[in-house]
Design a protein around this motif. Structure first.
Motif, short mmCIF file in Angstrom:
data_model
loop_
_atom_site.label_atom_id
_atom_site.label_comp_id
_atom_site.label_asym_id
_atom_site.label_seq_id
_atom_site.Cartn_x
_atom_site.Cartn_y
_atom_site.Cartn_z
N LEU A 17 0.83 -1.20 0.00
CA LEU A 17 0.00 0.00 0.00
C LEU A 17 0.87 1.26 0.00
N ALA A 18 1.97 1.21 0.78
CA ALA A 18 2.87 2.36 0.82
C ALA A 18 3.62 2.51 -0.50
N ARG A 19 3.93 1.40 -1.14
CA ARG A 19 4.61 1.46 -2.42
C ARG A 19 3.71 2.10 -3.48
N ARG A 20 2.43 1.77 -3.42
CA ARG A 20 1.48 2.34 -4.37
C ARG A 20 1.06 3.75 -4.01
N GLU A 21 1.25 4.14 -2.73
CA GLU A 21 0.89 5.49 -2.25
C GLU A 21 -0.59 5.78 -2.51
N VAL A 22 -1.45 4.87 -2.04
CA VAL A 22 -2.88 5.03 -2.28
C VAL A 22 -3.71 5.13 -1.01
N LEU A 23 -3.12 4.81 0.16
CA LEU A 23 -3.90 4.77 1.40
C LEU A 23 -3.54 5.95 2.31
N HIS A 24 -4.52 6.78 2.58
CA HIS A 24 -4.39 7.86 3.58
C HIS A 24 -4.95 7.31 4.88
N PRO A 25 -4.08 7.02 5.88
CA PRO A 25 -4.58 6.34 7.10
C PRO A 25 -5.60 7.19 7.85
N ALA A 26 -6.59 6.50 8.40
CA ALA A 26 -7.60 7.20 9.20
C ALA A 26 -7.12 7.37 10.63
N SER A 27 -6.19 6.52 11.09
CA SER A 27 -5.69 6.62 12.46
C SER A 27 -4.76 7.81 12.57
N ILE A 59 29.60 12.40 3.28
CA ILE A 59 28.64 12.05 2.22
C ILE A 59 27.33 12.76 2.50
N ARG A 60 26.86 13.54 1.55
CA ARG A 60 25.56 14.20 1.69
C ARG A 60 24.43 13.18 1.55
N TYR A 61 23.33 13.45 2.27
CA TYR A 61 22.18 12.56 2.17
C TYR A 61 21.53 12.71 0.81
N ARG A 62 21.47 11.63 0.06
CA ARG A 62 20.86 11.65 -1.27
C ARG A 62 19.96 10.43 -1.42
N PRO A 63 18.64 10.63 -1.43
CA PRO A 63 17.75 9.49 -1.68
C PRO A 63 18.05 8.88 -3.04
N LEU A 64 18.37 7.59 -3.04
CA LEU A 64 18.80 6.95 -4.28
C LEU A 64 17.81 5.93 -4.82
N ILE A 65 16.77 5.63 -4.07
CA ILE A 65 15.92 4.53 -4.50
C ILE A 65 14.49 5.01 -4.70
N LYS A 66 13.79 4.28 -5.52
CA LYS A 66 12.38 4.53 -5.79
C LYS A 66 11.55 3.56 -4.96
N ALA A 242 12.76 3.67 5.10
CA ALA A 242 11.49 3.19 4.58
C ALA A 242 10.88 2.13 5.48
N ASN A 243 11.68 1.15 5.89
CA ASN A 243 11.16 0.10 6.76
C ASN A 243 10.78 0.64 8.13
N LEU A 244 11.58 1.57 8.65
CA LEU A 244 11.27 2.16 9.95
C LEU A 244 9.98 2.98 9.87
N ARG A 245 9.83 3.72 8.77
CA ARG A 245 8.60 4.49 8.58
C ARG A 245 7.39 3.57 8.52
N LEU A 246 7.57 2.43 7.87
CA LEU A 246 6.48 1.46 7.75
C LEU A 246 6.11 0.88 9.11
N ARG A 598 -2.46 12.55 2.33
CA ARG A 598 -1.11 12.14 2.69
C ARG A 598 -1.07 10.62 2.81
N PRO A 599 -0.76 9.94 1.73
CA PRO A 599 -0.77 8.48 1.76
C PRO A 599 0.46 7.92 2.45
N LEU A 600 0.35 6.64 2.83
CA LEU A 600 1.53 5.92 3.31
C LEU A 600 2.57 5.92 2.20
N ARG A 601 3.84 6.17 2.58
CA ARG A 601 4.92 6.19 1.59
C ARG A 601 6.11 5.42 2.14
N LEU A 602 6.80 4.74 1.25
CA LEU A 602 8.06 4.12 1.61
C LEU A 602 9.20 5.12 1.52
N VAL A 603 9.12 5.99 0.55
CA VAL A 603 10.15 7.01 0.32
C VAL A 603 9.52 8.37 0.49
#
Length: 606
Positions: A17-27, A59-66, A242-246, A598-603
């Motif tokens: 669900l977070a990968r698809r970014e389609v669910l805005h949690p109600a909680s 090393i500067r923080y650079r998001p590298l993954i989709k 991403a995993n910690l956010r999840l 604001r949907p669940l997101r991995l990134v």
């Protein structure tokens, strides 16, 4: 949508669900249930270690993954990353310890070299330090700021000294004086410098160069580590985040030890596909129910988001600056995409200036790095630049040089330009009132009729305009004026008191605000003509100034003047268009704010 999942399937399902970014949690907050506290703590610890290593390697923080590249195997990710991170920590620790040791030794040598050179300058040999007779001879260092205070400390003693700066903040001192002189320096943060017997300053310099070479080797090794591990650390950091956010989001879900309940808002057209994917991930071991928010009474809680074609997204940010339309409310983006360039073009009508804006927009729109930084700014400049080109042909102007206009020349027909601006304003205000009536008619009929921008206030405005136009400037008859102006306002007062049941003061102030608001808003649109005429005057003044200068400066003056007009006045005209849009148009119907989707997101969104 409401989903019931087995806890063993919850992480994979939530991740999808977070990968698809389609669910805005109600909680809205944690339920107090943590599926695996130890897992979250390991991820938090690993994230801190990775951030520390990244900082040490520069090393500067650079998001590298989709989102589709994120691993949803926490145990696998931890087992892969923790061992490698420990290995890298150990290596960097050894390198840093060696670097610190060498840096400290190099600093000591710097003081010793300065001390030996200073002793040579004053014709004192190091042997005098070992066996001083009748005098106290000492060599040491102290902060440079304290060196100026030595005279005050040694005022009552017979002594002499020499000082030499070392680095930015330190100094070396050679002091010769009566016995006990060195004790007087304790209050100046004086530290003795150890000098070695039988060695010269040249030998010390050679040793310093050897240390510097070792430090250079260490810097090269750190650079190699940065190149080897930089991308991998960034990848792990983003995956851990991403995993910690999840896991943190899952803490907000209710459920039992065996079952997890996910509930939230999902775009209705995405629901069947989401259910199909949940069935694939869980092997059919799930329960789902969903329906339109109108049917379940969740309209007030439902979030909203823009849903416009790509070519309109440049104007979504302008709408979002004012506010987000509520769920089921009117999105004015398509209207804004038409009227904003129209107003800009009328104020900034010039073929040449419009082409410059369009070229700048093309660069920003198609240059990847600039587009990432500035978003849809390029498309916005393309639209307003194109509108300026069109109005430039209509008004007959290119870089301030006039040619035969297709329509008319504003500087030669000022009254007509002002009248057209006011007519445009009347149309915009009327459109705003109509949109407001259409929005509130179903929910609050009384507000649609008796509200400040309702049907009766619109009747007052349109009737008054019709009466003034019909009179042709010969004066307005008293009886028709009383009916046209007074009757709608009187009905607004009665409706507010009897039907809407509002406070008396609020009801009585409503007509006053209506009269002042309509008059001020209508006159405000004269600024379209005012800024259009100002633009023409500024461009012509560039040529006037250029004619007054020597010929060699004429071309540069014309070029610089036009660039200044494009940059500075272009910004001013944009601000004026926003002002007319927000205060004269949006204020009529954009009366409620929505909740952003604001949907669940991995990134994290970028």
């Amino acid at each position: 949508m409401r989903l019931l999942l087995l806890r063993e399937d919850a992480l994979r399902a939530t991740g999808e669900l977070a990968r698809r970014e389609v669910l805005h949690p109600a909680s809205e907050g944690p339920t107090g249930h943590r599926s695996d506290p130890g897992l979250s703590e390991r991820f938090e610890g690993l994230l801190r270690r990775i951030e520390s290593l990244r900082s040490k390697l520069g090393i500067r923080y650079r998001p590298l993954i989709k989102p589709q590249d994120v691993s949803l195997d926490p145990e696998g990710l931890l087992s892969e990353a923790e061992g490698k991170v420990s290995e890298l920590e150990e290596r960097i620790g050894e390198v840093e310890a060696r670097r610190e040791e060498l840096s400290k030794r190099e600093e000591e040598l710097a003081y010793q070299v300065a001390a030996y050179e200073l002793l040579e300058d004053v014709d004192l040999g190091p042997e005098l330090l070992e066996e001083p007779r009748y005098v106290d001879v000492v060599v040491g260092k102290l902060p440079r700021a304290q060196a100026d205070g030595m005279e005050d400390y040694l005022r009552d003693l017979i002594c002499a000294w020499e000082i030499r700066s070392v680095g930015r903040d330190e100094a070396v001192v050679v002091l010769v004086g009566e016995e006990g002189t060195s004790d007087a320096l304790s209050g100046l943060r004086f530290v003795p410098v150890e000098l070695r017997k039988g060695i010269s300053s040249e030998d010390l310099e050679l040793e310093r160069w050897r240390i510097r070479e070792e430090l250079a080797d260490i810097a090269e090794e750190m650079e190699n580590l940065r190149e080897k591990w930089g991308e991998r650390l960034s990848f792990w950091e983003e995956a851990v985040r991403a995993n910690l956010r999840l896991l943190r989001e899952m803490e907000k879900f209710s459920g039992t030890d065996e079952v997890v309940e996910l509930s939230g808002f999902v775009p209705l057209n995405e629901c069947p596909e989401v259910c199909e994917e949940m069935g694939r991930l869980t092997g059919g071991r799930f329960y789902a129910e969903y329906g339109p928010v109108e049917e379940v009474g969740k309209e007030e809680d439902a979030p909203s988001k823009f849903s416009n074609p790509r070519f309109l997204r440049a104007f979504e940010s302008l709408v979002a600056t004012y506010g987000l339309p509520p769920y089921g409310g009117l999105d004015p983006t398509p209207i804004l995409a038409v009227v904003f360039p129209f107003m800009f073009g009328a104020m900034f009508g010039d073929v040449g200036h419009g082409i410059l804006l369009a070229l700048a927009g093309t660069l920003l729109a198609f240059h990847r790095r600039l587009r990432r930084k500035l978003g849809n700014m390029g498309e916005f400049l393309l639209y307003v630049g194109g509108a300026s080109v069109i109005f430039g042909f209509l008004f007959g102007s290119a870089f301030g040089l006039e040619f035969e206009p297709i329509w008319f020349r504003p500087s030669g027909d000022t009254i007509r330009f002002m009248e057209l601006s006011v007519c445009f304003g009347v149309g915009m205000i009327s459109l705003g009132v109509l949109l407001n009536v259409l929005q509130v008619l179903r929910r609050e009929p009384s507000k649609a009729f008796f509200g400040q921008w309702g049907i009766l206030s619109g009747a007052f405005y349109w009737g008054g305009l019709a009466l003034v136009l019909r009179s042709g400037g010969r004066g307005v008859p008293l009886v028709p004026a009383a009916l046209v102006f007074g009757l709608p306002l009187l009905l607004m007062i009665l409706g507010g008191l009897i039907w809407a049941r509002r406070e008396v003061v609020e009801v009585l102030m409503g007509p006053v605000e209506v009269v002042i608001g309509y008059f001020a808003n209508t006159i405000s649109y004269v600024r379209i003509a005012a800024f259009g005429l100002t633009h023409a005057a500024l461009t012509s003044s560039v040529f006037v100034i250029a004619d007054m200068l020597p010929r060699e400066a004429e071309i540069s003056t014309i070029v610089e003047g036009n660039l200044l007009i494009v940059g500075l006045e272009g910004l001013i005209v944009t601000i004026q268009c926003m002002r007319l849009t927000y205060y004269e148009f949006f204020s009529k119907f954009f009366l409620e704010q929505g909740r952003p989707f604001r949907p669940l997101r991995l990134v994290e969104a970028r």
